[in-house]
Design a protein around this motif. Sequence first.
Motif, PDB file in Angstrom:
ATOM      1  N   ASP A  12      -5.447  -3.021  -6.505  1.00  0.00           N
ATOM      2  CA  ASP A  12      -6.065  -3.989  -5.610  1.00  0.00           C
ATOM      3  C   ASP A  12      -4.990  -4.464  -4.629  1.00  0.00           C
ATOM      4  O   ASP A  12      -4.065  -5.177  -5.003  1.00  0.00           O
ATOM      5  CB  ASP A  12      -6.616  -5.183  -6.398  1.00  0.00           C
ATOM      6  CG  ASP A  12      -7.797  -4.802  -7.271  1.00  0.00           C
ATOM      7  OD1 ASP A  12      -8.539  -3.883  -6.884  1.00  0.00           O
ATOM      8  OD2 ASP A  12      -7.958  -5.427  -8.336  1.00  0.00           O
TER       9      ASP A  12
ATOM     10  N   GLN B  26       0.837   0.089 -14.822  1.00  0.00           N
ATOM     11  CA  GLN B  26       0.129   0.266 -16.086  1.00  0.00           C
ATOM     12  C   GLN B  26       0.856  -0.359 -17.261  1.00  0.00           C
ATOM     13  O   GLN B  26       0.317  -0.458 -18.366  1.00  0.00           O
ATOM     14  CB  GLN B  26      -0.063   1.768 -16.379  1.00  0.00           C
ATOM     15  CG  GLN B  26      -0.742   2.550 -15.265  1.00  0.00           C
ATOM     16  CD  GLN B  26       0.262   3.187 -14.298  1.00  0.00           C
ATOM     17  OE1 GLN B  26       1.154   2.520 -13.802  1.00  0.00           O
ATOM     18  NE2 GLN B  26       0.132   4.479 -14.063  1.00  0.00           N
TER      19      GLN B  26
ATOM     20  N   ARG C  44      -0.044  13.174  -7.659  1.00  0.00           N
ATOM     21  CA  ARG C  44      -1.498  13.385  -7.531  1.00  0.00           C
ATOM     22  C   ARG C  44      -1.892  13.724  -6.094  1.00  0.00           C
ATOM     23  O   ARG C  44      -3.022  13.505  -5.685  1.00  0.00           O
ATOM     24  CB  ARG C  44      -2.270  12.157  -8.022  1.00  0.00           C
ATOM     25  CG  ARG C  44      -1.954  11.736  -9.468  1.00  0.00           C
ATOM     26  CD  ARG C  44      -2.854  10.579  -9.874  1.00  0.00           C
ATOM     27  NE  ARG C  44      -2.660  10.163 -11.255  1.00  0.00           N
ATOM     28  CZ  ARG C  44      -1.962   9.088 -11.623  1.00  0.00           C
ATOM     29  NH1 ARG C  44      -1.376   8.344 -10.698  1.00  0.00           N
ATOM     30  NH2 ARG C  44      -1.860   8.750 -12.897  1.00  0.00           N
ATOM     31  N   ARG C  45      -0.962  14.289  -5.341  1.00  0.00           N
ATOM     32  CA  ARG C  45      -1.216  14.727  -3.971  1.00  0.00           C
ATOM     33  C   ARG C  45      -0.455  16.025  -3.724  1.00  0.00           C
ATOM     34  O   ARG C  45       0.712  16.144  -4.097  1.00  0.00           O
ATOM     35  CB  ARG C  45      -0.756  13.675  -2.943  1.00  0.00           C
ATOM     36  CG  ARG C  45      -1.416  12.312  -3.056  1.00  0.00           C
ATOM     37  CD  ARG C  45      -2.875  12.338  -2.637  1.00  0.00           C
ATOM     38  NE  ARG C  45      -3.460  11.003  -2.575  1.00  0.00           N
ATOM     39  CZ  ARG C  45      -4.065  10.388  -3.599  1.00  0.00           C
ATOM     40  NH1 ARG C  45      -4.134  10.996  -4.797  1.00  0.00           N
ATOM     41  NH2 ARG C  45      -4.590   9.173  -3.459  1.00  0.00           N
TER      42      ARG C  45
ATOM     43  N   ARG D  28       0.834  -1.209   0.000  1.00  0.00           N
ATOM     44  CA  ARG D  28       0.000   0.000   0.000  1.00  0.00           C
ATOM     45  C   ARG D  28       0.867   1.257   0.000  1.00  0.00           C
ATOM     46  O   ARG D  28       1.968   1.264   0.551  1.00  0.00           O
ATOM     47  CB  ARG D  28      -0.932   0.005   1.215  1.00  0.00           C
ATOM     48  CG  ARG D  28      -1.887  -1.179   1.214  1.00  0.00           C
ATOM     49  CD  ARG D  28      -2.688  -1.259   2.503  1.00  0.00           C
ATOM     50  NE  ARG D  28      -3.464  -2.496   2.528  1.00  0.00           N
ATOM     51  CZ  ARG D  28      -4.796  -2.559   2.539  1.00  0.00           C
ATOM     52  NH1 ARG D  28      -5.505  -1.435   2.536  1.00  0.00           N
ATOM     53  NH2 ARG D  28      -5.411  -3.719   2.554  1.00  0.00           N
TER      54      ARG D  28
ATOM     55  N   PRO E 289      -1.945   3.693 -11.140  1.00  0.00           N
ATOM     56  CA  PRO E 289      -3.035   4.552 -11.607  1.00  0.00           C
ATOM     57  C   PRO E 289      -3.586   5.416 -10.476  1.00  0.00           C
ATOM     58  O   PRO E 289      -3.343   5.152  -9.292  1.00  0.00           O
ATOM     59  CB  PRO E 289      -4.086   3.549 -12.099  1.00  0.00           C
ATOM     60  CG  PRO E 289      -3.790   2.287 -11.360  1.00  0.00           C
ATOM     61  CD  PRO E 289      -2.309   2.260 -11.161  1.00  0.00           C
ATOM     62  N   ALA E 290      -4.350   6.438 -10.848  1.00  0.00           N
ATOM     63  CA  ALA E 290      -4.871   7.395  -9.878  1.00  0.00           C
ATOM     64  C   ALA E 290      -5.746   6.733  -8.820  1.00  0.00           C
ATOM     65  O   ALA E 290      -5.760   7.150  -7.656  1.00  0.00           O
ATOM     66  CB  ALA E 290      -5.657   8.487 -10.603  1.00  0.00           C
ATOM     67  N   GLU E 291      -6.465   5.701  -9.218  1.00  0.00           N
ATOM     68  CA  GLU E 291      -7.385   5.042  -8.276  1.00  0.00           C
ATOM     69  C   GLU E 291      -6.678   4.023  -7.394  1.00  0.00           C
ATOM     70  O   GLU E 291      -7.301   3.387  -6.529  1.00  0.00           O
ATOM     71  CB  GLU E 291      -8.516   4.354  -9.027  1.00  0.00           C
ATOM     72  CG  GLU E 291      -8.097   3.192  -9.916  1.00  0.00           C
ATOM     73  CD  GLU E 291      -7.660   3.617 -11.320  1.00  0.00           C
ATOM     74  OE1 GLU E 291      -7.552   2.735 -12.191  1.00  0.00           O
ATOM     75  OE2 GLU E 291      -7.419   4.832 -11.528  1.00  0.00           O
ATOM     76  N   GLY E 292      -5.383   3.857  -7.568  1.00  0.00           N
ATOM     77  CA  GLY E 292      -4.646   2.870  -6.785  1.00  0.00           C
ATOM     78  C   GLY E 292      -4.761   1.480  -7.381  1.00  0.00           C
ATOM     79  O   GLY E 292      -5.134   1.310  -8.547  1.00  0.00           O
TER      80      GLY E 292
ATOM     81  N   ASN F 273       2.400   8.923 -10.929  1.00  0.00           N
ATOM     82  CA  ASN F 273       1.847   8.517 -12.221  1.00  0.00           C
ATOM     83  C   ASN F 273       2.741   7.559 -12.991  1.00  0.00           C
ATOM     84  O   ASN F 273       2.285   6.926 -13.936  1.00  0.00           O
ATOM     85  CB  ASN F 273       1.505   9.753 -13.074  1.00  0.00           C
ATOM     86  CG  ASN F 273       2.673  10.697 -13.257  1.00  0.00           C
ATOM     87  OD1 ASN F 273       3.830  10.292 -13.194  1.00  0.00           O
ATOM     88  ND2 ASN F 273       2.379  11.972 -13.467  1.00  0.00           N
TER      89      ASN F 273
ATOM     90  N   ARG G 292       0.160   8.495  -5.313  1.00  0.00           N
ATOM     91  CA  ARG G 292      -0.251   7.834  -6.554  1.00  0.00           C
ATOM     92  C   ARG G 292       0.632   8.328  -7.703  1.00  0.00           C
ATOM     93  O   ARG G 292       0.156   8.908  -8.670  1.00  0.00           O
ATOM     94  CB  ARG G 292      -1.736   8.136  -6.861  1.00  0.00           C
ATOM     95  CG  ARG G 292      -2.720   7.597  -5.852  1.00  0.00           C
ATOM     96  CD  ARG G 292      -2.789   6.078  -5.900  1.00  0.00           C
ATOM     97  NE  ARG G 292      -3.775   5.559  -4.942  1.00  0.00           N
ATOM     98  CZ  ARG G 292      -3.487   5.244  -3.685  1.00  0.00           C
ATOM     99  NH1 ARG G 292      -2.256   5.397  -3.226  1.00  0.00           N
ATOM    100  NH2 ARG G 292      -4.428   4.781  -2.886  1.00  0.00           N
TER     101      ARG G 292
END
Length: 329
Positions: A36, A197, A135-136, A21, A31-34, A27, A25
């Motif tokens: 699984d 990705q 992205r933060r 974890r 991905p932006a949504e993290g 790039n 995020r």
Amino acid sequence: MQLSDSYGRVATDLRVSLTDRCNLRCNYCMPAEGLDWLPDESVLSDDEVVRLVDIATRLLGVESVRFTGGEPLVRRGLVGIVQATAALAHRPEMSMTTNALGLARSADALAAAGLDRINASLDTIRAETFAEITRRDRLHDVLEGLRAAKAAGLGPVKVNAVLLRGVNDDQSPELLRWALAEGYHLRFIEQMPLDAQHAWNREAMITADEIQTRLEKEFTLSPAVEPRGSAPAELFTVDGGPGTVGIIASVTRPFCGDCNRVRLTADGQVRNCLFARSESDLRAPLRAGASDEEIAERWVTAMSSKRPGHGIDDPSFLQPTRPMSAIGG
């Protein structure tokens, strides 16, 4: 026993991922949504982590351990793991790779527990570029964390930076001036094909030669006199010293022949190379009641099949299925 392979290399540096974890995020990583994340039950417990580190140091000759992630600071038991590792009969040198978010709150506790130093990932000191990459909007927290680590004695503080074409590739001199002023050891790293990705493109990668050329427009770089050994970074003194800068050319000038690293993922899998496409399970025998000696033998077997190199230049190269956040740096 030792963790040797058929090419004469011996692994003495263990990278232990404590979680997949992360609270950024980036790039070029995910991905932006993290992603699984691994289910909690599959992740090694604190005691299991410490037991495997004990086996590695006591039975297999491991001398240094670096805790990684994901982001290791999000692991709730981190301080306890460090403290227990420091108490082992064969105490290793202990470091941690972190994005430094939250480090301001934990640096003193980690130093008191026995952590020796940190490596921090930071690609820019411009707030807007940091927000674009990660992205933060958290650059101020990272800088505060680095200052806290230095004040706590977790040094030398090393800063690892990746340059991205058209994003921050014009900022390398700025980063180096900042690092020298702050007393941090800066290392530029070629972007590697480890993104979730699978969008890595060699043509878009900023190479070590490009990094050096851009720096030499503003600084005089001289090869460092200290031997490199198995260290991944090629070191240069800056403007006559004492400050240095490192360039890690993992892709264009691989250093596989001197590699002394082995990796343990958060779910207990041995990876004998960062780019390995197979893993060896230590979690299952650990939980099935295997003895320390049996686990050590499995670990030795896992290392024996290590390839001569990562093979990125080979036309048949395939990127690892796991991204960097799940492998551990």
